[in-house]
Each structure stands twice: as structure tokens, then as C-alpha cells.
Motif scaffolding. Structure first.
Motif, PDB file in Angstrom:
ATOM      1  N   UNK A 174      -7.979   0.141  21.740  1.00 16.95           N
ATOM      2  CA  UNK A 174      -6.535  -0.026  21.936  1.00 16.95           C
ATOM      3  C   UNK A 174      -6.105   0.464  23.311  1.00 16.95           C
ATOM      4  N   UNK A 175      -6.662   1.564  23.768  1.00 26.11           N
ATOM      5  CA  UNK A 175      -6.319   2.072  25.096  1.00 26.11           C
ATOM      6  C   UNK A 175      -6.635   1.015  26.160  1.00 26.11           C
ATOM      7  N   UNK A 176      -7.838   0.465  26.107  1.00 30.32           N
ATOM      8  CA  UNK A 176      -8.238  -0.563  27.066  1.00 30.32           C
ATOM      9  C   UNK A 176      -7.311  -1.769  26.998  1.00 30.32           C
ATOM     10  N   UNK A 177      -6.997  -2.215  25.785  1.00 27.53           N
ATOM     11  CA  UNK A 177      -6.148  -3.401  25.606  1.00 27.53           C
ATOM     12  C   UNK A 177      -4.772  -3.194  26.222  1.00 27.53           C
ATOM     13  N   UNK A 178      -4.165  -2.061  25.954  1.00 23.62           N
ATOM     14  CA  UNK A 178      -2.803  -1.799  26.422  1.00 23.62           C
ATOM     15  C   UNK A 178      -2.770  -1.574  27.934  1.00 23.62           C
ATOM     16  N   UNK A 179      -3.756  -0.867  28.470  1.00 15.89           N
ATOM     17  CA  UNK A 179      -3.788  -0.672  29.923  1.00 15.89           C
ATOM     18  C   UNK A 179      -4.017  -2.000  30.647  1.00 15.89           C
ATOM     19  N   UNK A 180      -4.784  -2.889  30.044  1.00 17.38           N
ATOM     20  CA  UNK A 180      -4.978  -4.227  30.616  1.00 17.38           C
ATOM     21  C   UNK A 180      -3.661  -4.988  30.736  1.00 17.38           C
ATOM     22  N   UNK A 181      -2.688  -4.636  29.894  1.00 14.77           N
ATOM     23  CA  UNK A 181      -1.382  -5.308  29.898  1.00 14.77           C
ATOM     24  C   UNK A 181      -0.397  -4.675  30.877  1.00 14.77           C
ATOM     25  N   UNK A 182      -0.861  -3.704  31.643  1.00 15.50           N
ATOM     26  CA  UNK A 182      -0.019  -3.136  32.681  1.00 15.50           C
ATOM     27  C   UNK A 182       0.637  -1.811  32.358  1.00 15.50           C
ATOM     28  N   UNK A 183       0.400  -1.272  31.175  1.00 17.84           N
ATOM     29  CA  UNK A 183       0.941   0.047  30.831  1.00 17.84           C
ATOM     30  C   UNK A 183       0.232   1.102  31.677  1.00 17.84           C
ATOM     31  N   UNK A 184       1.000   2.087  32.163  1.00 12.67           N
ATOM     32  CA  UNK A 184       0.400   3.096  33.030  1.00 12.67           C
ATOM     33  C   UNK A 184       0.508   4.524  32.495  1.00 12.67           C
ATOM     34  N   UNK A 185       1.024   4.677  31.303  1.00 10.51           N
ATOM     35  CA  UNK A 185       0.993   5.968  30.602  1.00 10.51           C
ATOM     36  C   UNK A 185       0.629   5.700  29.149  1.00 10.51           C
ATOM     37  N   UNK A 186      -0.361   6.402  28.630  1.00  4.46           N
ATOM     38  CA  UNK A 186      -0.772   6.200  27.242  1.00  4.46           C
ATOM     39  C   UNK A 186      -1.421   7.471  26.717  1.00  4.46           C
ATOM     40  N   UNK A 187      -1.552   7.520  25.407  1.00  5.45           N
ATOM     41  CA  UNK A 187      -2.172   8.680  24.761  1.00  5.45           C
ATOM     42  C   UNK A 187      -3.164   8.205  23.708  1.00  5.45           C
ATOM     43  N   UNK A 188      -4.325   8.830  23.706  1.00  6.45           N
ATOM     44  CA  UNK A 188      -5.281   8.626  22.613  1.00  6.45           C
ATOM     45  C   UNK A 188      -5.016   9.679  21.561  1.00  6.45           C
ATOM     46  N   UNK A 356       8.993  -4.289  25.831  1.00  7.36           N
ATOM     47  CA  UNK A 356       9.305  -2.868  26.008  1.00  7.36           C
ATOM     48  C   UNK A 356       9.294  -2.484  27.484  1.00  7.36           C
ATOM     49  N   UNK A 357       8.333  -2.999  28.243  1.00  7.18           N
ATOM     50  CA  UNK A 357       8.260  -2.671  29.662  1.00  7.18           C
ATOM     51  C   UNK A 357       9.519  -3.107  30.393  1.00  7.18           C
ATOM     52  N   UNK A 358      10.049  -4.258  30.029  1.00  6.52           N
ATOM     53  CA  UNK A 358      11.256  -4.756  30.706  1.00  6.52           C
ATOM     54  C   UNK A 358      12.441  -3.823  30.506  1.00  6.52           C
ATOM     55  N   UNK A 359      12.470  -3.104  29.405  1.00  3.05           N
ATOM     56  CA  UNK A 359      13.573  -2.189  29.147  1.00  3.05           C
ATOM     57  C   UNK A 359      13.579  -1.013  30.125  1.00  3.05           C
ATOM     58  N   UNK A 360      12.418  -0.707  30.671  1.00  2.00           N
ATOM     59  CA  UNK A 360      12.335   0.396  31.630  1.00  2.00           C
ATOM     60  C   UNK A 360      12.561  -0.060  33.068  1.00  2.00           C
TER      61      UNK A 360
END
Length: 364
Positions: A174-188, A356-360
Motif C-alpha cells: 500500500x505504501x508503494x501504491x500510494x506514493x506512486x500516485x504522488x502522495x508525499x507523506x504517509x505512515x506504515x 483528496x490531494x486537490x483539496x490541499x
């Protein structure tokens, strides 16, 4: 006025109730208090479960006896106030106004737990009710949490003031998938399962940290601070209970950022003592992803927390936030919103993340 026509102080204290009503009238609309606390200026012969008994000096033996009977006890001496409630103890230090007991009654009536109402009461200053916004927001008047171990020298490495969209994810895939979509902050946040072994945990953390490194992302590891240090993680996220057991000095020496969970004013002040990289404020809304020790905070409280702490430490709103709720969360001024099911249970992950990204996008 919800303070009227009920017993707030015992023995009855007309002057105190008048001040309490005046303060309460200036605090705005809040949910009706779930517990009708009675502030006892002397110890009653038969304490009740909703009694908060005030002593002007330490009475350890009396405090123990009264808490065993179900009451809460406040010891207020000079610039130190200690709340005993069940097995919990909350110690605060700082100047207080002559109106602090009246303010305590008012904040209890706003449905704050006693330890959080006490923080606000100690932050209250006589005459605050005359201001356009009477709510305590001057950090200089707030008390300090006492009896804490020293914070790591130099504090923790900083992180951006606005962390943006912050998905909390169950595994490295999931971390890899979400970062591939351009997210730059995440938590395992790796929940232990029967098939998990120490080797599996280390692998999940290592893969997640490597993904974060390749994407230039701020990847935090929940709870497992030793493994996070070993893997060279960007950051660690800990709960309030973990502060007592984790080696904060080791985390700071490794240059690993630290995020701390908080659930109200007292825990925010306690967390700030350790100079973390960010504070998580929650749970904003009801959540099913974990058992919460406190009731949901709601947007009104979140807005007050942000008003007090904005610019002092990066802030992350967390708990029950989805795409429908996110605009209201961001309207409080918080710089980051953590999500779980809004991403991991979305019918289309890419669409959910993009929405969600667009909201930021409009944030400073």
C-alpha cells in the motif's frame, strides 16, 4: 444557561456561581455536558461519582480514600495543581487567576473532561470574558505539565509545517501504491497478525522506508521505533502511552522525526514538552480503525487547538476523516489530514487520492 438551577458548587457559593455563569455565557455553544460535575470546596461526608473535591494543599491519604470512593480530587497549592481521578494523576504548574474555580465549572459545562477543563481553567485570566473572543488562546497563560522526564537535548528533527494529505497504510504494498500516485507523506501502521514474525515486520518496514526514499517522501513508522531507526526511517509516530516506554533520546540521536498522538489539551501540553516534530490531533470523528480512549473531538475543538498551536508545531488532524469531511477539517487551518479507509477502502484508489490531494491545493 445550563449552569442555572442545578448544584455546581458544594457548599453552595453564590459568588462563584455568578462568575461561572458569566464566563460560561462567553464561551459559545458547546454540547451539553455528559457528566454534571459538582465542585466540592470541602470534602462531603458521602462523596459521589461526579464530585470534584478541592483541597488547598496536598492530602495524599484523603485523595486516595476519596478516589477509591469514586470521586475526583484536586490538590491546589501555590502554583501547582494535581488532579487525581481513579488511577490517573494529572499534575500542572503555572499561575492561576482568582476566577479559576469558576472557570473550571464553566469548561466542565462545555463537556470537557476534568483534566482538559482544568488546563483551560488555569489558562483563564480575570477579565477574559470582556474580550470579543473569550476562549483562552494565548499560549503564555497555559500551564505546564509537571513531573515529566527531560526532553531529548536539542529536540527532534523538524518536518514541514504542512504535511498535506497523510494516508495511514497497512503494509509496504500500500505504501508503494500510494506514493506512486504522488502522495508525499504517509505512515506504515502495521497491525500484528498471526503470520507476522520479527523478520516479516522488519521487511515491511525496510520496504516502506526504501519506497519513501525513492519517492522523496516523508514516511513515518507507527510504534516500531527500534526497527524504524535500524531501517533509517524518516520518522516515527507514537501514542501517548508509548512516550513512557520508547527511548526518545535514541530516536532523537538517530535524526528520526517524531509525531505524537494527542486527544485534548492536557495531552497536547504533555506532548509539546518533548518537542516533537508534529502533533496529531484526534480523533476528530468516530473511527472504526482502532479503539479510541477518548470521545471524538469534533471540528469546534479542532479549530481551537489549531488556533492555539498553529505556528508552534506542525499539526495533523486524524480520526474518521474522509473526502466528505476533509473540507471542514481544512477550514480549521490545520496543515495536514490523516486518512485511512478513505484511501484503503476506496473503490478506485487513484481517484480517491487525486480527489483528496486537490483539496490541499489551495493551502498556503
Amino acid at each position: 444557561m445550563s449552569l442555572l438551577n442545578r448544584e455546581v458548587f458544594w457548599p453552595p457559593a453564590d459568588e462563584l456561581i455568578e462568575v461561572a455563569e458569566r464566563i460560561r455565557a462567553r464561551l459559545g455553544d458547546w454540547p451539553v455536558a455528559e457528566t454534571r460535575w459538582r465542585i466540592c470546596l470541602t470534602a462531603p461526608e458521602t462523596p459521589q461519582a461526579n464530585d470534584l473535591i478541592v483541597f488547598s494543599e496536598a492530602h495524599d491519604a484523603d485523595a486516595g480514600r476519596l478516589t477509591e470512593q469514586g470521586a475526583a480530587v484536586l490538590e491546589a497549592h501555590e502554583e501547582r495543581v494535581v488532579l487525581h481521578r481513579g488511577d490517573e494523576r494529572f499534575a500542572l504548574e503555572g499561575a492561576r487567576s482568582d476566577d479559576w474555580l469558576a472557570a473550571l465549572a464553566a469548561f466542565l459545562d462545555c463537556n470537557f473532561e476534568p483534566h482538559d477543563a482544568l488546563v483551560l481553567a488555569l489558562a483563564w485570566r480575570a477579565g477574559d470574558e470582556a474580550r470579543d473572543d473569550a476562549w483562552p488562546v494565548d499560549f503564555a497563560t497555559f500551564p505546564r505539565v509537571a513531573d515529566l522526564p527531560p526532553a531529548p537535548e536539542g529536540g527532534f528533527a523538524p518536518c514541514p509545517d504542512r504535511l498535506g494529505l497523510y494516508p495511514v497504510l497497512p503494509d509496504a504494498t500500500w505504501v508503494e501504491r500510494v506514493l506512486d500516485l504522488g502522495v508525499r507523506t504517509a505512515q506504515l501502521r502495521r497491525k500484528s497478525t498471526a503470520s507476522d514474525t520479527p523478520a516479516v515486520l522488519r521487511e515491511q518496514i525496510s520496504l516502506s522506508v526504501e519506497a519513501g526514499r525513492r519517492h522523496g517522501a516523508q514516511l513515518f513508522i507507527n510504534d516500531h521505533w527500534r526497527e524504524a531507526i535500524a531501517a533509517g526511517a524518516y520518522g516515527v509516530h507514537l501514542g501517548q502511552e508509548d512516550v513512557q516506554t520508547a527511548d526518545l533520546n535514541a530516536i532523537a540521536r538517530a535524526g528520526v522525526r517524531l509525531g505524537l498522538s494527542t486527544h485534548g489539551y492536557y495531552e497536547m501540553l504533555r506532548a509539546l514538552h518533548f518537542r516533537p516534530s508534529y502533533l496529531a490531533l484526534g480523533a476528530v470523528f468516530p473511527t472504526t480503525t482502532k479503539v479510541m480512549p477518548t470521545k471524538p473531538q469534533g471540528l469546534a475543538r479542532l479549530a481551537r487547538y489549531v488556533q492555539l498551536l498553529s505556528g508552534r508545531v506542525p499539526l495533523v488532524a486524524i480520526g474518521g476523516i474522509d473526502a466528505q469531511a476533509m473540507p471542514g477539517v481544512l477550514a480549521t487551518g490545520v496543515g495536514s489530514g490523516a486518512v485511512v479507509r478513505a484511501v484503503t477502502e476506496a473503490p478506485d484508489t487513484a481517484v480517491a487520492v487525486s480527489t483528496l490531494q486537490q483539496m490541499f491545493a489551495g493551502q498556503p
